[in-house]
Design an enzyme around this catalytic site. Structure first.
Site: not given
Ligand code: LLP
Length: 403
Positions: A222, A263-265, A302, A306, A332
């Site tokens: 995060g 746990e970084p993404g 994204r 978001y 579409c």
């Protein structure tokens, strides 16, 4: 200054492999990993790349080479990590809402198990007793993260076991014999404030006395990375220092110490990624000028999902005058990458570049409208390597059962 790929090499990639195209910079992944190692050097830490951000096996191999473990949310992610050569001890299985059967597949592969609901803890405990120690995902009741869709640690979130239910965890552990070796939380994505991480850590530390077998504290991922030029990411050095201080105080008080897992993404792969599309058409409508590109939210969801901001540049005309556009995809539906965005004048066939496309870019792509997914290319030492071929109609129809 952080390393960035030049427009020349990105245009060369499109010339060679076509558009739309995802391009990843090997060096930037290494640099980001180096930042983690340096920020947390005072603590006993291990990093597990949250591979849901980008699962191409070539990327997983880079992580493995760097010494990172892999955090997986599905059994298939676990299989991909194993395919990349990652040892089971360096893989965590952190799913949400899956049944015992999928957990059993993961235990058969000997990976670390993270459990996020009481019911499953009971089933798991009954099945294994003390034979397979687990990590417990807690819900810390902390609201944090870039937006509500990516906030996971608040009281209304489906993730984790509420910290108010700690007594029930203890009761199940007693009754089934299941050993708790780790406590985990993941509060959300794009958390800038260092204090949110420290608060999470303090919350966990307060609970550790309930768990005699505990060796690990997992603080999830995060970390925020900048998407806009003027934005700042999480201050990792400060976080590293504050974390070490928090642990020092805790050790002095209790004599206990834990290994910390992260746990970084996004932190590892957002900025290494570039998404390149071609301007197909320009449409001058009464109120707007649209640039229609050869892609859509089927390739980068994204912005639509978001309201996420991705920097966009016209790399075919970097010194052209400025004009305001709506940059739209070909799906579409209202398929808009950016509203009222200033770009250097766009002409048909110009290549537009999206930044921060490594995390949750290709990975969240689909074949909506029966369109093919893009290719992926890795840039290493100035060389371009195709790491996923572009899909064709054969991929679109594969799997359909037709009489
Ligand atoms: N650990 C767990 C248990 C997670 O659920 C996640 C992300 C991570 C680690 C990694 O978080 P990161 O470091 O990447 O922020 N698709 C969204 C992000 C969703 C993140 C879901 N969980 C987006 O594109 O913004």
């Amino acid at each position: 200054m952080d390393a960035v790929l030049s427009n020349e090499i990105l245009l060369q990639a499109v010339n060679e492999f076509g558009s739309p195209l995802y391009v990843y910079d090997d060096q930037r992944i290494r640099d980001q990993y180096g930042k983690l190692v340096s920020a947390f050097h005072r603590s006993d830490v291990r990093f597990f790349y949250a591979c849901k951000a980008l699962t191409n096996v070539n990327i997983l191999k880079i992580m493995h080479e760097l010494g990172s473990g892999i955090d997986c949310v599905s059994i298939n992610e676990v299989k991909l990590a194993i395919r990349a050569g990652v040892e089971p001890d360096k893989i965590i299985f952190t799913p949400n809402g899956v049944g015992l059967a999928e957990y059993l597949e993961a235990t058969a592969l000997n990976v670390h198990i993270n459990i996020d609901n009481l019911d499953l803890l009971q089933q798991f405990g009954r099945h294994f007793g003390s034979a397979y120690p687990v990590i417990i995902r807690l819900n810390p009741h902390i609201m944090a993260g870039g937006n509500i869709k990516i906030a996971t640690g608040h009281v209304d979130s489906k993730f984790g076991i509420s910290i108010d239910q700690i007594d029930q965890i203890i009761a199940i552990a007693k009754q089934t014999g299941v050993k708790v070796k780790g406590l985990h939380l993941h509060t959300g994505s794009e958390i800038k404030e260092v204090d949110v991480f420290i608060k999470g850590l303090e919350l966990i530390l307060e609970l550790t006395h309930h768990f005699p077998d505990l060796t690990v504290v997992d603080l999830g991922g995060g970390f925020k990375v900048p998407y806009k030029s003027e934005e700042k990411g999480t201050d990792m050095q400060l976080l590293g220092e504050k974390m070490a201080e928090t642990f020092a105080v805790f050790k002095q008080k209790t004599g206990r110490m834990f290994q910390v897992w992260f746990e970084p993404g996004k932190f590892l792969v957002s900025e290494c990624g570039y998404f390149l599309v071609k301007a197909n058409i320009l449409k001058q409508a009464p109120s707007r000028t649209f640039v229609g590109v050869d892609s859509g939210f089927n390739h980068l969801i994204r912005p639509m999902f978001y309201d996420a901001y991705h920097k966009i540049t016209n790399i075919s005309n970097p010194s052209g005058g400025l004009c305001t556009y709506n940059i739209v995809g070909n799906i579409c539906e209202t398929d808009t990458f950016a509203w009222d965005r200033e770009l250097n004048v766009v002409r048909a066939n110009d290549i537009l570049l999206f930044n921060n496309a490594g995390a949750y870019g290709f990975e969240m792509s689909s074949r909506f409208n029966s369109r093919c997914r893009p290719a992926e290319v890795l840039v290493k030492n100035g060389r371009l390597k195709l790491i996923r071929r572009r899909e064709t109609f054969d991929d679109v129809i594969a799997g359909q059962v037709i009489d």
